[in-house]
Design a protein around this motif. Structure first.
Motif, short mmCIF file in Angstrom:
data_model
loop_
_atom_site.label_atom_id
_atom_site.label_comp_id
_atom_site.label_asym_id
_atom_site.label_seq_id
_atom_site.Cartn_x
_atom_site.Cartn_y
_atom_site.Cartn_z
N ARG A 112 35.27 33.95 32.91
CA ARG A 112 36.13 33.56 34.02
C ARG A 112 36.01 32.07 34.27
O ARG A 112 34.92 31.52 34.25
N THR A 148 44.10 31.86 36.39
CA THR A 148 44.54 33.25 36.39
C THR A 148 44.23 33.91 35.05
O THR A 148 44.48 33.33 34.00
N GLN A 149 43.69 35.10 35.11
CA GLN A 149 43.38 35.83 33.87
C GLN A 149 44.47 36.85 33.56
O GLN A 149 45.00 37.46 34.48
N SER A 150 44.70 37.07 32.29
CA SER A 150 45.53 38.20 31.89
C SER A 150 44.63 39.40 31.70
O SER A 150 43.52 39.27 31.18
N PRO A 151 45.11 40.59 32.08
CA PRO A 151 44.29 41.78 31.83
C PRO A 151 44.04 41.97 30.33
O PRO A 151 44.88 41.64 29.50
N THR A 158 43.44 49.01 31.20
CA THR A 158 43.32 47.55 31.13
C THR A 158 42.22 47.11 32.09
O THR A 158 41.83 47.85 32.99
N VAL A 198 40.18 43.51 34.09
CA VAL A 198 39.99 42.07 34.33
C VAL A 198 38.55 41.85 34.79
O VAL A 198 37.91 42.77 35.33
N ASP A 229 42.75 38.12 40.68
CA ASP A 229 43.02 38.79 39.40
C ASP A 229 42.99 40.31 39.55
O ASP A 229 43.78 41.02 38.93
N ALA A 263 46.18 41.27 41.24
CA ALA A 263 47.27 41.28 40.25
C ALA A 263 47.18 42.52 39.36
O ALA A 263 48.20 43.17 39.07
N LEU A 264 45.97 42.88 38.95
CA LEU A 264 45.79 44.07 38.11
C LEU A 264 46.28 45.31 38.84
O LEU A 264 46.84 46.22 38.24
#
Ligand SMILES: [Zn+2]
Length: 324
Positions: free
Chosen positions: A167, A172-175, A187, A189, A222, A225-226
């Motif tokens: 991290r 922002t992370q993508s799953p 999925t 994060v 994150d 968002a997930l």
């Protein structure tokens, strides 16, 4: 086909408490069972929920603190004898979880370790953990088959480290895709749980709906968002005010706040994630008589327009919405 969530245990933190099992949940799709975290009492809770051990397909560990992993050995070893079908051993139980951290987490002046245990590998990841369980229980695995008919121990388990990138703050992370077939997609994060790096949140998507497990985390964009639009968000919760009133102060309280989502924050998390139902789990304090279910639910619901439920051991939810 039945798609169902069962809370196997809802206590947070390693210390055993009466009348509440350690953190563990099950996600069931038809005859397949997935377990998320194996806290204290998880195998017994699995049996109490009427889930057959031959149905256990995979375990997903959110992070490697003992309250989430302590009964993984039992979850693999106790039901070993029934892990067999008409054509030999069932496929191995897959255990997904965090890899080794990229660097050994360091402490500070207030919180630091004294002795470093097992310095040659001081922060083992999930595959290391499973390998060490097998090594530690090699006696049972090698000797038991001499007195009872057991499936091949080599087919018992297969561990997989989830390849989460490290991290970076405010990026922002993508799953990460953990597992997918035609029926279920998982999925993950990385979430934020103090020095427990990496720590993961998981999302399960099926045709019947979706369930997200927060793992242990502070409020995390994150994770929000997930969880976007999920039917159910199973979120851990802490009451930091309670802990303060019961003697936790200063640096210890600050550190707790840097590890957990407070009950005053979780409703906003669920609202931002636009989930249908927020189910509370992994309680801190964990004692069922410390705070009533009604109080947990009422306080957590602040700011959330969906349904808030105080989870308890054995709670079940069927998907899709409206199914019994
Ligand atoms: Zn925990």
């Amino acid at each position: 086909m039945t798609t169902e969530l069962v809370l196997l245990g809802t206590a947070g933190a390693p210390m055993p408490v009466a009348d509440r099992a350690g953190i563990s949940s099950a996600f069931i799709i038809a005859d397949r069972v997935f377990v998320i975290d194996c806290g204290r009492g998880s195998p017994s809770a699995f049996a109490n929920a009427g889930l057959g051990f031959p149905r256990l397909e995979a375990v997903f560990l959110t992070h490697l603190h003992a309250d989430h992993t302590g009964d993984l050995a039992g979850m693999l070893l106790y039901p070993w004898g029934v892990r067999v079908g008409d054509n030999g051993p069932l496929p191995p139980v897959r255990v997904y979880g965090p890899p080794r951290p990229e660097a050994m987490p360091e402490g500070d002046a207030t919180f630091h370790r004294e002795t470093t245990i097992h310095p040659e590998l001081p922060a083992p990841g999930t595959t290391d953990l499973v390998e060490n369980i097998l090594a530690g229980y090699a006696y049972h695995l090698n000797v038991m088959p001499l007195d009872a008919r057991m499936p091949d121990a080599g087919a018992l388990v297969r561990a997989i480290d989830v390849p989460v990138p490290a991290r970076t703050e405010s990026v922002t992370q993508s799953p990460v895709a953990v597992f997918e077939d035609g029926v279920v997609r998982v999925t993950a994060v990385a979430v934020t749980h103090g020095r427990a790096v990496p720590a993961l949140g998981y999302r399960f998507d099926t045709a019947d709906g979706s369930v997200v497990f927060s793992g242990d985390t502070t409020v995390n964009d994150d994770l929000i968002a997930l969880a976007q639009g999920a039917d159910i968000l199973v979120h851990h919760v802490a009451d930091l005010g309670y802990l303060e009133r019961h003697g936790m102060t200063g640096a210890a309280l600050q550190r707790m706040a840097a590890l957990h989502t407070d009950v005053t924050e979780v409703g906003d998390v669920a609202e931002r994630a636009r989930v249908r139902e927020l189910i509370l789990s992994h309680y801190l304090p964990a004692q069922p008589d410390a705070i009533t279910d009604a109080e947990w639910a009422e306080r957590a619901a602040q700011g959330f327009s969906g349904t808030t439920t105080a989870g308890r051991d054995g709670l079940r939810r069927s998907l899709p919405r409206g199914a019994s």
